[in-house]
Design a protein around this motif. Structure first.
Motif, PDB file in Angstrom:
ATOM      1  N   VAL A   1       0.758  -1.194   0.093  1.00 45.15           N
ATOM      2  CA  VAL A   1      -0.053  -0.078  -0.135  1.00 45.15           C
ATOM      3  C   VAL A   1       0.957   1.171   0.096  1.00 45.15           C
ATOM      4  O   VAL A   1       1.779   1.413   0.653  1.00 45.15           O
ATOM      5  N   ARG A   2       0.598   2.455  -0.847  1.00 51.10           N
ATOM      6  CA  ARG A   2       1.368   3.583  -1.006  1.00 51.10           C
ATOM      7  C   ARG A   2       0.628   4.512  -0.615  1.00 51.10           C
ATOM      8  O   ARG A   2      -0.689   4.559  -1.286  1.00 51.10           O
TER       9      ARG A   2
ATOM     10  N   HIS B   1       0.635   7.896  10.026  1.00 45.16           N
ATOM     11  CA  HIS B   1       1.251   6.865   9.143  1.00 45.16           C
ATOM     12  C   HIS B   1       2.158   5.974   9.480  1.00 45.16           C
ATOM     13  O   HIS B   1       2.222   4.695   9.310  1.00 45.16           O
ATOM     14  N   THR B   2       3.249   6.662  10.167  1.00 42.90           N
ATOM     15  CA  THR B   2       4.275   5.762  10.747  1.00 42.90           C
ATOM     16  C   THR B   2       3.708   4.900  11.770  1.00 42.90           C
ATOM     17  O   THR B   2       3.990   3.667  12.009  1.00 42.90           O
ATOM     18  N   ARG B   3       2.712   5.340  12.661  1.00 40.48           N
ATOM     19  CA  ARG B   3       2.006   4.631  13.584  1.00 40.48           C
ATOM     20  C   ARG B   3       1.246   3.295  12.795  1.00 40.48           C
ATOM     21  O   ARG B   3       1.324   2.082  13.562  1.00 40.48           O
ATOM     22  N   MET B   4       0.676   3.542  11.784  1.00 41.14           N
ATOM     23  CA  MET B   4       0.190   2.660  11.138  1.00 41.14           C
ATOM     24  C   MET B   4       1.005   1.521  10.337  1.00 41.14           C
ATOM     25  O   MET B   4       0.595   0.730   9.768  1.00 41.14           O
TER      26      MET B   4
ATOM     27  N   LYS C   1       3.761   0.613   2.815  1.00 38.56           N
ATOM     28  CA  LYS C   1       3.182  -0.388   4.026  1.00 38.56           C
ATOM     29  C   LYS C   1       3.326  -1.776   3.076  1.00 38.56           C
ATOM     30  O   LYS C   1       2.684  -1.999   2.008  1.00 38.56           O
ATOM     31  N   VAL C   2       4.031  -2.676   3.946  1.00 38.71           N
ATOM     32  CA  VAL C   2       3.767  -4.072   3.032  1.00 38.71           C
ATOM     33  C   VAL C   2       3.060  -4.954   4.030  1.00 38.71           C
ATOM     34  O   VAL C   2       3.267  -5.027   5.216  1.00 38.71           O
ATOM     35  N   LEU C   3       2.091  -5.509   3.301  1.00 35.13           N
ATOM     36  CA  LEU C   3       0.890  -6.329   4.179  1.00 35.13           C
ATOM     37  C   LEU C   3       1.216  -7.500   4.569  1.00 35.13           C
ATOM     38  O   LEU C   3       1.964  -8.209   3.834  1.00 35.13           O
ATOM     39  N   GLN C   4       0.953  -7.795   5.802  1.00 33.15           N
ATOM     40  CA  GLN C   4       1.270  -9.317   6.150  1.00 33.15           C
ATOM     41  C   GLN C   4       0.411 -10.147   5.369  1.00 33.15           C
ATOM     42  O   GLN C   4      -0.825  -9.733   5.159  1.00 33.15           O
TER      43      GLN C   4
END
Length: 167
Positions: free
Chosen positions: A109-110, A124-127, A159-162
């Motif tokens: 996700v970008r 965003h960093t907390r997310m 963000k790389v999703l699990q």
């Protein structure tokens, strides 16, 4: 905010008029973009989300699946009613977006924000987003210069999703 009072659903074209009215109140300035339009909602409905608290619009997220990068998705704009910021509406919208794009086979996700928006950068960093390195910095934050081709500088997030477990 209790989750049982928050409903997240697809944005429908009929929601657009209400969405068009909130940027000046919620952001303190006008927001002019074709990303908030009935045609956009029609074509990207699966990744455009509306949060309602007790039947009243609390926030929305407009995103899409990248057609150029088959593993990626992009969050274009998110707005939350300032009267209820800090109560989990933004987090709930992002988490629902992550779930939906993950189910559609996307693992990245970008999104972007303006370099002066410290609260947005912190959110965003907390997310779990990382700030992508850039050659330029603004107040110690990496910034992509002229990101939109119209002079807008932006902080780029990834963000790389699990992977979702199948049980």
């Amino acid at each position: 905010m209790r989750d049982d009072f928050l409903n997240i659903r697809h944005i429908e074209p009929d929601d657009c008029n209400a969405i068009f009215e909130v940027p000046s109140d919620w952001w303190g300035s006008n927001y002019s973009s074709d990303m908030i339009s009935k045609w956009y909602i029609h074509h990207f409905r699966d990744t455009c989300l509306l949060a309602e608290e007790n039947g009243k619009m609390a926030g929305f997220l407009i995103g899409f699946l990248s057609q150029s990068e088959p593993n990626e998705s992009y969050i274009r704009i998110v707005m939350v009613d300032p009267a209820i910021r800090g109560k989990g509406v933004g987090r709930a919208l992002y988490e629902e977006f992550f779930k939906r794009v993950g189910m559609l086979g996307r693992s990245v996700v970008r999104c972007v924000t303006a370099p002066g928006k410290k609260d947005s950068i912190a959110f965003h960093t907390r997310m779990g987003f990382i700030i992508e390195p850039q050659e330029q910095e603004y107040e110690g934050v990496p910034v992509f210069i002229n990101y939109d081709g119209r002079g807008g500088n932006r902080v780029l997030f990834k963000k790389v999703l699990q992977k979702m477990e199948n049980h």
